[in-house]
Write an enzyme that holds these catalytic residues in place. Structure first.
Site, mmCIF file in Angstrom:
data_model
loop_
_atom_site.group_PDB
_atom_site.id
_atom_site.type_symbol
_atom_site.label_atom_id
_atom_site.label_comp_id
_atom_site.label_asym_id
_atom_site.label_seq_id
_atom_site.Cartn_x
_atom_site.Cartn_y
_atom_site.Cartn_z
ATOM 1 N N ASP A 194 -60.407 -36.024 45.521
ATOM 2 C CA ASP A 194 -60.463 -36.732 46.648
ATOM 3 C C ASP A 194 -61.590 -37.611 46.750
ATOM 4 O O ASP A 194 -62.829 -37.460 46.354
ATOM 5 C CB ASP A 194 -60.255 -35.891 48.123
ATOM 6 C CG ASP A 194 -59.366 -36.838 49.128
ATOM 7 O OD1 ASP A 194 -58.378 -36.244 49.212
ATOM 8 O OD2 ASP A 194 -60.029 -37.680 49.625
ATOM 9 N N CYS A 200 -44.159 -39.118 57.927
ATOM 10 C CA CYS A 200 -43.149 -39.472 57.223
ATOM 11 C C CYS A 200 -41.998 -40.258 57.325
ATOM 12 O O CYS A 200 -41.821 -41.197 56.836
ATOM 13 C CB CYS A 200 -42.833 -38.252 56.272
ATOM 14 S SG CYS A 200 -44.027 -37.493 55.250
#
Ligand code: NAD
Length: 435
Positions: free
Chosen positions: A31, A261
């Site tokens: 990350d 989402c």
């Protein structure tokens, strides 16, 4: 045992990494958020997801799960590389692929031998063509590689279970080598393994999420009819959900859908269709119903209290759904802001979402318990259906509120039982609640 890299250690990446490590693979997580990675190295899990803590700690201890900020290191140490970075919406609604492009280029720069690069982030169809082109360009077409799509279907709040016991795994591939590698990787899951071409796999993700959004807007539209004709949307949902062709899931009327989402993928799919020359009117209607639904709770509160201005409203639930700490695109946060615009004072409580909500909301009093939020409040507004709220002591709720008014955006109580207990109870689409 496969050597796997996961780029983007968020809700999808961290869960996928921990579960793939649990299946015996050697997984390296990347990350670019250094603080997050430093925390993970010390065993600090940046998100709340049931079962994830134990899984990460156990597999990190067994050295099957390691963390780095270096895409180069991850690429060198693995054969299968999953891209799990964020794909947030651009102002026009289409998906922002900047992070996908960034990591693709970095992977390509680090490639010295065959790699399988798998897209797990939700991306518009044909994104894999761009990934392929970028890699070919950077490697000067000298290294053999494959790209694939493996859309992610996990549900936050059940993500570990969904990943270890999925309904199906979908992979889009264009070579038998890639198919073989992914079949091998997912073999221990013993689930339906659907192989398609890559564009089809990318499309399956949007088509699935937008279908779920359509189900929610459909039942919310039915709830509007129910309110007008004195019918009960909960019973309608039960009645139609028992039909195996429909099923009971995603038929819960409420204050609309949110989260990281569904809204973003709905917008992106509408834009994608537009770019391909198709006006997806059905999905535009789904979006409109969802937008309208969010305003309903303010109207119901006004029906109960008359003027909302200067009233103190207790709010239960800030996350976009229960069992997560995720507040991204949460309808609860939007509704709190709507009430603040009307100059209501908010006293809020959420079992897991408050640390993140404190950053997103200004001028809200955050309370330590659900009961604390009720002290001196004129009404209670329920925005997320945590079990803690369903099992609350209602006598105590009645005593703590200044008057027994509850506006329930998630239909967690029975209107007749609530009215028998002396509450003014307003919920979504249940006839006995009609004014
Ligand atoms: P997230 O924001 O939780 O995680 C994304 C991670 O990627 C973050 O930790 C971020 O720091 C990292 N990142 C961003 N740019 C990077 C870069 N250039 N290099 C390295 N790391 C980078 O997002 P998420 O919820 O895990 O979603 C990731 C993708 O999966 C999105 O496309 C989303 O639509 C899709 N998806 C999400 C879910 C879900 O329930 N959250 C489910 C299915 C699919």
């Amino acid at each position: 045992m496969e050597r796997v890299a996961i780029i983007g250690t968020g809700y999808v990446g961290l869960v996928s990494a921990a579960c793939l490590a649990e299946l015996g693979n050697k997984v390296i997580c990347v990350d670019n958020d250094k603080k997050k990675l430093e925390g993970l190295k010390k065993g600090i899990i940046p998100i709340y997801e049931p079962g994830l803590d134990e899984l990460v700690r156990k597999n990190a201890k067994a050295k099957r799960l390691i963390f780095t900020t270096s895409i180069r290191e991850a690429t060198e140490k693995s054969q299968i590389i999953f891209i799990c970075v964020s794909t947030p919406p651009l102002p026009d609604g289409s998906a922002d692929l900047t992070a996908v492009e960034d990591v693709t280029a970095e992977i390509a720069r680090a490639m010295k031998e065959y790699k399988l690069i798998v897209g797990k982030s939700t991306v518009p169809t044909q994104t894999h063509e761009k990934i392929k082109r970028t890699i070919k360009m950077i490697t000067r077409d000298k290294i053999v590689f494959d790209v694939a799509s493996n859309p992610e279907f996990l549900r936050e709040g059940h993500a570990v279970r969904d990943t270890l016991f999925p309904d199906r795994v979908v992979v889009g591939v264009e070579s038998s080598r890639a198919e073989k590698l992914l079949r091998q990787l997912y073999k221990p899951l013993k689930t339906k393994f659907l192989v398609t071409n890559i564009t089809t796999a990318e499309l399956i993700k949007y088509a699935r999420n937008c279908f779920l959004s359509t189900k929610i807007s459909y039942i919310n539209a039915i709830s509007q009819i129910c309110e007008r004709i004195n019918a009960d949307v909960e019973k309608v949902a039960e009645g139609i959900g028992l039909d195996v062709r429909i099923n009971p899931h995603f038929l819960k009327a409420g204050a609309g859908f949110g989260g990281n989402c569904l809204p973003k993928d709905l917008e992106a799919f509408i834009r994608l269709a537009e770019k391909k020359g198709y006006d997806f009117e059905l999905l535009k209607a789904v979006r409109k119903i969802n937008t309208d639904q969010k305003r309903i709770l303010l109207k119901k509160m006004e029906e109960a209290l008359w003027i909302v201005k200067n009233k103190t409203i207790a709010v239960w639930g800030l996350t976009f759904k229960p069992n997560t700490d995720d507040i991204r695109n949460s309808v609860a946060i939007e509704i709190v802001k709507m009430f603040q615009q009307e100059k209501a004072k908010i006293q809020a409580y959420d079992p897991k979402g408050m640390p993140k909500a404190k950053v997103a909301l200004k001028g809200v009093t955050f309370c330590k318990t659900a009961y604390d939020a009720l002290r001196g409040a004129d009404a209670l507004l329920i925005l997320t259906e945590w079990d803690e709220f369903k099992n609350i002591n209602l006598e105590k709720v009645k005593k703590l509120l200044r008057q027994p008014v509850i506006v329930d955006g998630r239909n967690i109580f029975s209107p007749s039982a609530m009215s028998a207990q002396g509450f003014i109870y307003k919920c979504i689409g249940r006839g006995s609640d009609l004014a």
